[in-house]
Design a protein around this motif. Structure first.
Motif, mmCIF file in Angstrom:
data_model
loop_
_atom_site.group_PDB
_atom_site.id
_atom_site.type_symbol
_atom_site.label_atom_id
_atom_site.label_comp_id
_atom_site.label_asym_id
_atom_site.label_seq_id
_atom_site.Cartn_x
_atom_site.Cartn_y
_atom_site.Cartn_z
ATOM 1 N N CYS A 79 -33.423 -36.405 20.581
ATOM 2 C CA CYS A 79 -32.052 -36.823 20.906
ATOM 3 C C CYS A 79 -31.531 -36.109 22.145
ATOM 4 N N SER A 128 -30.561 -39.572 23.581
ATOM 5 C CA SER A 128 -29.112 -39.734 23.430
ATOM 6 C C SER A 128 -28.606 -40.926 24.246
ATOM 7 N N GLN A 164 -27.244 -34.919 29.417
ATOM 8 C CA GLN A 164 -27.328 -35.622 28.142
ATOM 9 C C GLN A 164 -25.935 -36.140 27.789
ATOM 10 N N PHE A 205 -23.805 -35.475 25.541
ATOM 11 C CA PHE A 205 -22.987 -34.623 24.697
ATOM 12 C C PHE A 205 -21.722 -34.163 25.396
ATOM 13 N N LYS A 208 -28.234 -31.794 17.337
ATOM 14 C CA LYS A 208 -28.235 -32.933 18.248
ATOM 15 C C LYS A 208 -28.149 -34.255 17.487
ATOM 16 N N VAL A 241 -25.236 -36.936 18.318
ATOM 17 C CA VAL A 241 -25.549 -38.306 18.737
ATOM 18 C C VAL A 241 -24.940 -39.292 17.746
#
Length: 86
Positions: A23, A28, A58, A60, A69, A73
């Motif tokens: 992820c 992601s 990513q 996030f 993670k 996600v």
């Protein structure tokens, strides 16, 4: 979610559960894209936690640092479509 724009070409209800292994940057992003396409069944695999260095490349958010993670996600995907099966 209104999926009419691509329904002639892609029918997400025909997709079996999608496994995303990892992820991070690719995983992601892929999870976000597939969610926006209407895929609604996922299994997420990752053992890692979100770190500050992950924010740059990513999907996030800063508030997700130290979360698993997979959970981060999942949270992001549920913001797009709250009816997912993850």
């Amino acid at each position: 979610m209104n999926l009419n724009k691509h329904r002639d070409y892609f029918k997400p209800e025909n997709i079996k559960p999608t496994h995303i292994i990892g992820c991070g940057a690719v995983g992601s992003t892929l999870a976000t894209i597939l969610t926006r396409l209407g895929v609604d069944k996922f299994i997420l695999w990752d053992f890692d936690k979100v770190e500050s260095k992950n924010i740059a490349n990513q999907t996030f958010k800063h508030s997700q640092i130290n979360k698993k993670k997979t959970q981060a996600v999942k949270d992001n995907m549920l913001e797009i479509n709250p009816n997912l099966n993850i």
